[in-house]
Motif scaffolding. Structure first.
Motif, PDB file in Angstrom:
ATOM      1  N   LEU A  26       0.838  -1.204   0.000  1.00 28.57           N
ATOM      2  CA  LEU A  26       0.000   0.000   0.000  1.00 28.57           C
ATOM      3  C   LEU A  26       0.870   1.252   0.000  1.00 28.57           C
ATOM      4  N   ALA A  27       1.961   1.200   0.768  1.00 23.35           N
ATOM      5  CA  ALA A  27       2.876   2.349   0.817  1.00 23.35           C
ATOM      6  C   ALA A  27       3.526   2.576  -0.548  1.00 23.35           C
ATOM      7  N   VAL A  28       3.953   1.478  -1.197  1.00 21.71           N
ATOM      8  CA  VAL A  28       4.586   1.593  -2.507  1.00 21.71           C
ATOM      9  C   VAL A  28       3.605   2.140  -3.542  1.00 21.71           C
ATOM     10  N   LYS A  29       2.397   1.597  -3.555  1.00 23.29           N
ATOM     11  CA  LYS A  29       1.390   2.055  -4.517  1.00 23.29           C
ATOM     12  C   LYS A  29       1.063   3.532  -4.300  1.00 23.29           C
ATOM     13  N   GLY A  30       1.020   3.948  -3.050  1.00 27.23           N
ATOM     14  CA  GLY A  30       0.745   5.339  -2.757  1.00 27.23           C
ATOM     15  C   GLY A  30       1.838   6.254  -3.284  1.00 27.23           C
ATOM     16  N   ILE A  31       3.087   5.831  -3.110  1.00 26.19           N
ATOM     17  CA  ILE A  31       4.220   6.623  -3.608  1.00 26.19           C
ATOM     18  C   ILE A  31       4.234   6.634  -5.131  1.00 26.19           C
ATOM     19  N   GLN A  32       3.919   5.502  -5.737  1.00 22.75           N
ATOM     20  CA  GLN A  32       3.928   5.421  -7.201  1.00 22.75           C
ATOM     21  C   GLN A  32       2.803   6.215  -7.842  1.00 22.75           C
ATOM     22  N   LEU A  33       1.748   6.487  -7.097  1.00 28.64           N
ATOM     23  CA  LEU A  33       0.699   7.376  -7.615  1.00 28.64           C
ATOM     24  C   LEU A  33       1.242   8.790  -7.801  1.00 28.64           C
TER      25      LEU A  33
END
Length: 257
Positions: A26-33
């Protein structure tokens, strides 16, 4: 919930295993957004490992099994010195691969190494060992280590080199057995965490990657690392036997004449 997880170590292992992954992704996906160009392999591996370690550590503190799984200091300084010979593994990595990271990259590599060491030792040599140890030491040494090795095969699915991943399964299986044996000999996770940190920090500095290796390495180098981990396991068995003999002698000395 807390009492249930305390009584059922395998359930705690599964909750921590999948909970840390969900939180990390979730943290990675948030940063990649925000920045789609950032990847786990090249940019965010250190952050994922830090999240994993924090989640795992806080989970065992919350359930209050931290001392039971060995998050305590060894009884003697000898429990640290006894493992100095195993440093031949990181020294060999330095000799074979050298140093292939920029100085600015080093802090992130060290954070990743700390994260991996804390996360994996608490998870596999702490929580899972506690769950399986009632089935006997042999089973407790082999089964968590097989799972530990298999977990590294997942690197293939995030861009890791296949040959490296297969060899990594082999040496993480043997190093997993060695580290489990180390924990049983010392009755503490801390020396295993320290060794794991030194090993991963050296490897990351030598390869310049956060554990997901996409570069191809020679079969010679991979084979040497594999056999060094086999030797590490054999040395750990010797130390466990020595520890058991010492404990038995102390027990006998305390018996009435």
């Amino acid at each position: 919930m807390k009492n249930f997880l305390y009584r059922h170590a395998l359930a705690l292992f599964l909750v921590v295993m999948f909970g840390r992954v969900i939180l990390g992704m979730l943290a990675v996906k948030g940063i990649q957004l925000i920045d789609p160009t950032l990847s786990i392999q090249k940019d965010l591996g250190w952050l994922v490992m830090l999240i994993y370690a924090s989640f795992t550590f806080l989970a065992v503190k919350w359930v209050k099994v931290d001392k039971e799984i060995g998050l305590t200091m060894p009884k003697s300084s000898k429990d640290w010195y006894a493992w100095i010979p195993t440093l031949i593994i990181p020294l060999t990595i330095v000799y074979l691969l050298g140093f292939n990271s920029t100085w600015g990259h080093i802090p992130l590599l060290l954070i990743a190494a700390v994260g991996v060491a804390v996360n994996e030792e608490i998870l596999f040599r702490g929580i899972l060992l506690r769950a399986i140890l009632p089935f006997g030491k042999t089973v407790a040494i082999i089964v968590p280590s097989l799972l530990f090795g298999a977990a590294h095969l997942s690197n293939i699915f995030v861009g890791g080199d296949v040959t490296f991943a297969l060899f990594q399964f082999g040496w993480t299986f043997f190093s997993g057995m060695a580290l489990t044996t180390m924990v049983l000999a010392n009755r503490s996770l801390l020396p295993a965490i320290a060794f794991h940190f030194v090993l991963d920090a050296t490897e990351y500095a030598a390869t310049g990657e956060f554990g997901v290796h996409s570069v191809e390495y020679s079969i010679k180098w991979l084979s040497i690392l594999f056999f060094l981990n086999v030797a590490f396991f054999l040395y750990s068995l010797y130390m466990l036997k020595k520890s058991n003999t010492k404990s038995q002698n102390l027990f006998m000395a305390g018996m009435p004449k």
